[in-house]
Design a protein around this motif. Structure first.
Motif, mmCIF file in Angstrom:
data_model
loop_
_atom_site.group_PDB
_atom_site.id
_atom_site.type_symbol
_atom_site.label_atom_id
_atom_site.label_comp_id
_atom_site.label_asym_id
_atom_site.label_seq_id
_atom_site.Cartn_x
_atom_site.Cartn_y
_atom_site.Cartn_z
ATOM 1 N N LEU A 1 4.653 59.380 8.309
ATOM 2 C CA LEU A 1 3.735 58.248 8.294
ATOM 3 C C LEU A 1 3.471 57.783 9.716
ATOM 4 N N PRO A 2 2.300 57.188 9.968
ATOM 5 C CA PRO A 2 2.128 56.506 11.255
ATOM 6 C C PRO A 2 3.179 55.408 11.383
ATOM 7 N N VAL A 3 3.653 55.170 12.573
ATOM 8 C CA VAL A 3 4.813 54.296 12.742
ATOM 9 C C VAL A 3 4.558 52.889 12.230
ATOM 10 N N GLY A 4 3.315 52.425 12.189
ATOM 11 C CA GLY A 4 3.036 51.081 11.703
ATOM 12 C C GLY A 4 2.605 51.026 10.255
ATOM 13 N N HIS A 5 2.789 52.103 9.540
ATOM 14 C CA HIS A 5 2.327 52.170 8.150
ATOM 15 C C HIS A 5 3.075 51.162 7.277
ATOM 16 N N ARG A 6 2.411 50.687 6.221
ATOM 17 C CA ARG A 6 2.987 49.678 5.343
ATOM 18 C C ARG A 6 4.269 50.147 4.651
ATOM 19 N N LEU A 7 4.437 51.490 4.487
ATOM 20 C CA LEU A 7 5.632 52.015 3.823
ATOM 21 C C LEU A 7 6.712 52.474 4.806
ATOM 22 N N ALA A 8 6.439 52.312 6.093
ATOM 23 C CA ALA A 8 7.368 52.859 7.100
ATOM 24 C C ALA A 8 8.720 52.169 7.075
ATOM 25 N N GLY A 9 8.773 50.963 6.554
ATOM 26 C CA GLY A 9 10.043 50.262 6.518
ATOM 27 C C GLY A 9 10.909 50.611 5.334
ATOM 28 N N ARG A 10 10.438 51.440 4.443
ATOM 29 C CA ARG A 10 11.195 51.824 3.262
ATOM 30 C C ARG A 10 12.237 52.885 3.600
ATOM 31 N N ALA A 11 13.359 52.859 2.888
ATOM 32 C CA ALA A 11 14.399 53.883 3.094
ATOM 33 C C ALA A 11 13.989 55.211 2.487
ATOM 34 N N ASN B 1 0.917 65.527 14.574
ATOM 35 C CA ASN B 1 -0.027 65.005 15.565
ATOM 36 C C ASN B 1 -1.180 64.273 14.890
ATOM 37 N N LEU B 2 -1.669 64.812 13.771
ATOM 38 C CA LEU B 2 -2.730 64.140 13.031
ATOM 39 C C LEU B 2 -2.229 62.843 12.406
ATOM 40 N N VAL B 3 -0.981 62.862 11.916
ATOM 41 C CA VAL B 3 -0.394 61.633 11.375
ATOM 42 C C VAL B 3 -0.289 60.576 12.471
ATOM 43 N N ALA B 4 0.187 60.979 13.645
ATOM 44 C CA ALA B 4 0.326 60.032 14.751
ATOM 45 C C ALA B 4 -1.017 59.433 15.152
ATOM 46 N N ALA B 5 -2.096 60.206 14.969
ATOM 47 C CA ALA B 5 -3.436 59.716 15.298
ATOM 48 C C ALA B 5 -4.008 58.808 14.221
ATOM 49 N N GLU C 1 -3.238 57.130 -0.574
ATOM 50 C CA GLU C 1 -3.244 57.443 0.856
ATOM 51 C C GLU C 1 -4.125 58.663 1.168
ATOM 52 N N PRO C 2 -4.772 58.663 2.333
ATOM 53 C CA PRO C 2 -5.393 59.906 2.811
ATOM 54 C C PRO C 2 -4.293 60.866 3.279
ATOM 55 N N PHE C 3 -4.480 62.151 3.026
ATOM 56 C CA PHE C 3 -3.492 63.159 3.395
ATOM 57 C C PHE C 3 -4.052 64.105 4.455
ATOM 58 N N VAL C 4 -3.167 64.582 5.304
ATOM 59 C CA VAL C 4 -3.446 65.771 6.112
ATOM 60 C C VAL C 4 -2.503 66.854 5.608
ATOM 61 N N SER C 5 -2.976 68.104 5.586
ATOM 62 C CA SER C 5 -2.234 69.159 4.886
ATOM 63 C C SER C 5 -2.344 70.472 5.633
ATOM 64 N N LEU C 6 -1.372 71.339 5.372
ATOM 65 C CA LEU C 6 -1.524 72.739 5.756
ATOM 66 C C LEU C 6 -2.694 73.329 4.972
ATOM 67 N N LEU D 1 -4.736 59.678 11.004
ATOM 68 C CA LEU D 1 -5.693 60.335 10.115
ATOM 69 C C LEU D 1 -5.173 60.503 8.698
ATOM 70 N N GLY D 2 -3.924 60.162 8.446
ATOM 71 C CA GLY D 2 -3.380 60.284 7.102
ATOM 72 C C GLY D 2 -1.878 60.424 7.133
ATOM 73 N N VAL D 3 -1.303 60.586 5.942
ATOM 74 C CA VAL D 3 0.125 60.876 5.813
ATOM 75 C C VAL D 3 0.263 62.365 5.508
ATOM 76 N N ALA D 4 1.471 62.879 5.664
ATOM 77 C CA ALA D 4 1.690 64.311 5.434
ATOM 78 C C ALA D 4 3.040 64.547 4.805
ATOM 79 N N LEU D 5 3.094 65.465 3.864
ATOM 80 C CA LEU D 5 4.352 65.954 3.324
ATOM 81 C C LEU D 5 4.788 67.119 4.185
#
Length: 325
Positions: free
Chosen positions: A183-193, A244-248, A203-208, A250-254
């Motif tokens: 997730l981007p570091v400021g994402h709303r779910l970033a504080g979850r364990a 890199n796309l997540v950091a920008a 959420e928008p996704f970036v994928s292989l 553009l979405g979350v990624a598995l």
């Protein structure tokens, strides 16, 4: 020691390696008695072998008296050649043994760059320390090309997160790996364990790239099983590009744990809660595997201790394996 092979000396002249060994022993000691003791044979057969050699060559190699043995000029010339032949035979035999045992040769490995984020790099280093005469060559290529490279004998081994359904290839699980969400570091779910897949449904996704990666397809299918179709905004070839796309933004990624857990100030990596896909890595090879490949797999088995037995097809790993085909 080889005794029954034949060596061509020149056209129409054939002698056995045993003749050469016997002659060199006599020439070294200048004594039939001493040569027989050295060779562990009785003297009469030794003398007969030397006479047979001289008859085959058509010239005497030794002057014999009741008290001494000496080389003739022909014997002196022949001795140098005989030594070289025996040396070459020994070197060829040693080389053949080394190749047959996988102690020398080459190992061509197909992989994606993201696989090196796991333990493979360390395995290659350890393999090089154990087998320094084996040249290991890495070939980065998309997952879809690795199967073809194996069949074309361009590679000996490849590593994939989702093996193809190919009964002609053998598959072993190399190591287990979890999947998490980047997730981007400021994402709303970033504080979850931990985060469940269903919480990512909006959420928008970036994928292989789906057309290249069975692993990417399996992640999409996991989302479908969780009740939503992922909204994929961008597709890339390498997992390293995903973060890199997540950091920008553009979405979350598995992503596999080995990729997501690498420290980055602009990425938050969280494990998936509940039933989740896995990113287990499999090694694929042709059957039968060469000795070098077998040695690498053996080292991998010893080092990781989590390898399943080789299976005749990608979908037939040992019961309980979490590797999906």
């Amino acid at each position: 020691m080889v005794q029954s092979f034949f060596v061509w000396i020149w056209p129409a002249i054939v002698v056995e390696l045993r003749h050469l060994r016997y002659f060199v022993a006599v020439a070294d000691s200048l004594s039939f008695t001493g040569a027989a003791e050295r060779l562990g044979v009785s003297q009469p057969p030794l003398s007969q072998q030397i006479r047979d050699l001289e008859a085959e060559l058509g010239t005497p190699l030794l002057w014999r008296t009741s008290r001494s043995v000496a080389l003739t000029p022909a014997g002196t010339a022949f001795l140098a050649r005989a030594r070289r032949v025996l040396t070459e035979v020994e070197e060829a035999s040693a080389e053949a043994r080394d190749v047959g045992a996988g102690r020398t040769g080459t190992l061509d490995i197909g992989l994606t760059g993201s696989i090196l984020a796991g333990p493979l790099g360390r395995l290659i280093r350890c393999f090089g320390e154990r087998y320094p005469a084996v040249l290991v060559r890495l070939h980065e290529m998309p997952p879809g090309e690795q199967q073809a490279a194996l069949h074309a004998h361009r590679t000996d081994l490849c590593f994939l997160r989702r093996p193809p359904d190919d009964p002609s290839l053998r598959v072993v699980r190399a190591w287990r790996e979890a999947v998490g969400v980047a997730l981007p570091v400021g994402h709303r779910l970033a504080g979850r364990a931990a985060i469940s897949l269903s919480e990512l449904s909006d959420e928008p996704f970036v994928s292989l790239r789906l057309r290249d990666s069975r692993f990417a397809t399996s992640l999409r299918d996991a989302c479908l099983s969780a009740g939503f179709a992922p909204r994929i905004m961008q597709q890339v070839v390498e997992a390293a590009s995903l973060v890199n796309l997540v950091a920008a933004g553009l979405g979350v990624a598995l992503v596999p744990e080995s990729i997501g857990a690498q420290p980055r100030p602009d990425i938050a990596y969280r494990p998936l809660a509940g039933p989740a896909p896995v990113a287990d890595v499999c090694a694929l090879h042709r059957a039968p595997a060469g000795a070098v490949t077998e040695n690498f797999l053996g080292l991998m088995r010893d080092a990781l201790g989590r390898m399943d037995d080789a299976s005749p097809a990608a979908g037939s790993l040992a019961a309980g394996s979490s590797v999906a085909s």
